[in-house]
Design a protein around this motif. Structure first.
Motif, short mmCIF file in Angstrom:
data_model
loop_
_atom_site.label_atom_id
_atom_site.label_comp_id
_atom_site.label_asym_id
_atom_site.label_seq_id
_atom_site.Cartn_x
_atom_site.Cartn_y
_atom_site.Cartn_z
N PRO A 1 9.17 2.82 -0.66
CA PRO A 1 9.77 1.70 0.10
C PRO A 1 10.29 0.72 -0.84
O PRO A 1 9.87 -0.22 -1.20
N CYS B 1 2.85 5.81 -2.99
CA CYS B 1 3.94 6.82 -3.63
C CYS B 1 4.00 6.74 -5.14
O CYS B 1 4.34 7.88 -5.59
N GLU C 1 10.32 -3.02 0.01
CA GLU C 1 9.27 -3.83 -0.06
C GLU C 1 8.78 -4.36 -1.40
O GLU C 1 7.76 -5.20 -1.70
N ARG D 1 1.01 -1.22 0.04
CA ARG D 1 -0.17 0.09 0.17
C ARG D 1 0.75 1.14 0.08
O ARG D 1 0.48 2.24 -0.82
N SER D 2 1.95 1.33 0.96
CA SER D 2 2.71 2.40 0.91
C SER D 2 3.37 2.66 -0.38
O SER D 2 3.57 3.97 -0.76
#
Length: 673
Positions: free
Chosen positions: A137, A85, A140, A80-81
């Motif tokens: 990230p 982004c 990830e 999700r992050s």
């Protein structure tokens, strides 16, 4: 090209894409990122002096292409992050693309003047992109080490300060210095002009003409208020440079398009979408009403002026009468007109080509003076028809750019040099020469120069009678119209039997656009009472009747002739009164008004001979009643006067107990107003 030049398009695309980025799937976002990065990597700099700025954008984009290419191969959804982004990255790349599109739409000179602002926008976007890449990230996402290194490299490069480009600043300073020199009446050297234009990639007459057109549009739309004065000066400088550097080049076909194969051919018909639904003519100033339909501004304004508040096409009641310019359509129409050699202006074809909305300043005025002087000297020293055509074409273009330019061309002595060229057998040269004279004639002082030039009126008659193209004949008639605006010249032209004969001939035989100009010339000439006898004798009334159902000016010509002594001759024309009654019922608002005015004048001047013919026309009472109810204020007055004339004549005949026809117009039907 027209759509690409619409600067509003990138902003609209950016705002619509914002909602897309929030609703699209991760896979769609990645595909969009990959496509945008690929487009930015391949983007060409819009001008040589911005090559360094756009090269840096291209290098960062190439790094991101490899990153997004790797991400497209990752199985499963994004964290999700990372997803959030990357959606922000998409917005930044879209803004990058908007900057590229915006720069491509600008004139090169405006781009040079605003190069600091462009570089500043690029730096801000690169900083935003670096910030997003830093918080992405990476761990990830499961990227390969070399791909992660590319991402880090892209971030470092985005944060790297852009190098100062001295050449760009020097070029800008050189252009501004050139403007100041021209203001001081210093003629710029050929080599210096050539060097500057080469650095902005203006290296042929086509690119120079396009740059002038775009600059004029940008000035008119006030897209760069801070630099408007410099841009106006640059328009004049570019015109001068075009003549000095590229005068040996052949004019573009769209600038002097003529039909050499079919002398009677009319200009190409515009596409249906370019026609106004009201007038069915080519839209010169398309506007959108509150119903969403597009009309020509003049036509829809007339519609509203008649007290109507409905959409002419759909019939729906409009919530308001506001009109919004349809710039995208106007750009498309402008391009179509240029490609087909059709003047794009707010007036009818064949009228003097209008000046763009450019306010002159000292540098622009001096540049126009230099250009006019250079062109006239070149024309006086020319011995080749091909060279003449190129120079006359530039004089024609300069003469439509403003009153100062027209004055300078006239003062430099262009008129006596242009007049002999009207007799040229070269169709393009003849067209350019007569159109140049037409544009020059807008200025009062040039009217005098044309009327006093040896053989000018004779040469105009020659073009109207046996010109190489209908466009040339049309513009010759429009020149006569322009000259006739001066009272003393109107009388002189009216005394010339060849002028009258040729104008009447064009009304009889010309295509639609030529008839418009010839009829307008007849209308102007008929405003002088002493001309009316010659016009009637030459068949002006019969010629006007031959066009009365096609051109609304024809009815105005008849009204003018009837008012100044031609009533008896008009009444004697077979079927004249019946055709005027028909026009009173089915014509345009203006032609109905003029037809009614003509009939009133005929009844007053020709008496019983006219009234009996009016009453003999079936349905005349309904035509009068209809015009009184739906015509303009003047038309209603004329209809009422016509009804009164008919009733008085019928009453007089009844009182005398004669055998003349009685009026079918009842008092209840026609009421005096």
């Amino acid at each position: 090209m027209a759509n690409a030049r619409n600067a509003a398009a990138p902003a609209a695309a950016s705002s619509s894409s914002s909602s897309y980025s929030s609703s699209a799937t991760d896979a769609e976002i990645l595909r969009s990122l990959h496509r945008l990065a690929r487009d930015l990597a391949a983007a060409e700099p819009p001008a040589p002096f911005l090559r360094a700025v756009f090269a840096s954008v291209s290098r960062r984009a190439k790094l991101l292409v490899a990153v997004f290419d790797d991400l497209l191969g990752v199985a499963g959804g994004l964290p999700r992050s990372a997803s959030l982004c990357l959606r922000e990255v998409l917005l930044v790349l879209q803004r990058f693309k908007a900057v590229v599109a915006d720069c491509a739409a600008r004139s090169r000179m405006r781009l040079l003047l605003q190069s600091d602002e462009v570089a500043g926008r690029v730096r801000e976007l690169q900083h935003d992109l670096a910030t997003l890449l830093d918080i992405l990230p990476v761990a990830e996402l499961g990227l390969a080490d070399d791909v992660a290194d590319l991402l880090a490299l892209a971030s470092r490069q985005c944060r790297r300060p852009a190098p100062e480009v001295a050449a760009e600043r020097e070029l800008k300073a050189s252009v501004l210095a050139l403007i100041h020199e021209v203001e001081r009446e210093i003629v710029p050297g050929r080599e210096r002009l050539e060097a500057i234009l080469e650095e902005v990639a203006i290296n042929d007459p086509a690119s120079c003409s396009e740059e002038i057109e775009i600059l004029e549009r940008e000035i008119g739309e006030r897209l760069a208020e801070r630099w408007t004065s410099a841009m106006i000066a640059l328009v004049g400088l570019l015109r001068y440079a075009k003549c000095v550097l590229f005068s040996a080049a052949t004019p573009r076909p769209m600038d002097s398009k003529v039909d050499l194969d079919d002398d009677a051919a009319e200009p190409p018909a515009p596409p249906p979408d370019f026609r106004c639904p009201i007038s069915l003519d080519l839209m010169r100033d398309p506007v959108v009403s509150s119903s969403g339909q597009t009309y020509d501004r003049e036509s829809i304004t007339r519609w509203f002026g008649a007290g109507k508040s409905t959409c002419p096409k759909t019939g729906q009641v409009l919530t308001n009468l506001e009109l919004v310019p349809n710039k995208a359509l106007k750009n498309l129409i402008s391009r179509w007109c240029r490609e087909n050699g059709i003047p794009m202006e707010g007036s009818e074809p064949g009228k003097p080509e209008p000046a763009p909305p450019v306010a002159a300043n000292k540098a622009a005025v001096e540049a126009a003076r230099m250009t006019a002087s250079f062109l006239v000297k070149k024309l006086s020293a020319s011995f080749s028809p091909g060279s003449d055509n190129r120079v006359v074409h530039e004089i024609r273009q300069l003469a439509k750019s403003g009153s100062d330019s027209r004055a300078f061309i006239g003062e430099a002595g262009a008129v006596p040099l242009l007049v002999p060229l009207l007799n040229s057998e070269d169709a393009a040269l003849q067209l350019n020469a007569v159109t140049a004279l037409l544009n020059l004639s807008i200025l009062e002082a040039n009217k005098k120069r044309i009327m006093h030039a040896d053989g000018a009126v004779t040469a105009l008659c020659q073009v109207m009678g046996s010109g190489a193209t209908w466009r040339a004949k049309e513009n010759a008639a429009a020149t006569v119209l322009s000259l006739s605006a001066v009272h003393s010249y109107r009388r002189r032209l009216g005394r010339n039997p060849r002028v009258v004969e040729k104008v009447v001939q064009l009304v009889r035989t010309g295509p639609s656009s030529t008839k418009k100009d010839a009829l307008a010339a007849l209308l102007c000439l008929s405003a002088e009472r002493e001309n009316v006898g010659k016009l009637v004798g030459a068949g002006a009334a019969e010629a006007a009747f031959s066009s009365i159902s096609e051109e609304e000016t024809a009815a105005a010509v008849l009204a003018s002739l009837a008012k100044r002594g031609g009533a008896d001759a008009i009444v004697k024309i077979d079927g004249a009164v019946a055709r005027l009654v028909a026009e009173m019922r089915r014509g345009t608002e203006w032609s109905r008004e003029c037809a009614a005015a003509t009939l009133v004048l005929l009844c007053r001047r020709a008496g019983a001979a006219a009234v009996t013919q009016v009453l003999a026309v079936a349905g005349v009472e309904w035509a009068i009643w209809e015009l009184m109810g739906s015509g303009s204020e003047r038309a209603r007055r004329k209809a009422a006067s016509l009804g009164r004339a008919c009733r008085r004549w019928a009453a007089a005949n009844a009182a005398q107990d004669t055998d003349c026809p009685t009026s079918t117009v009842s008092p209840r039907t026609v009421v005096a107003q």
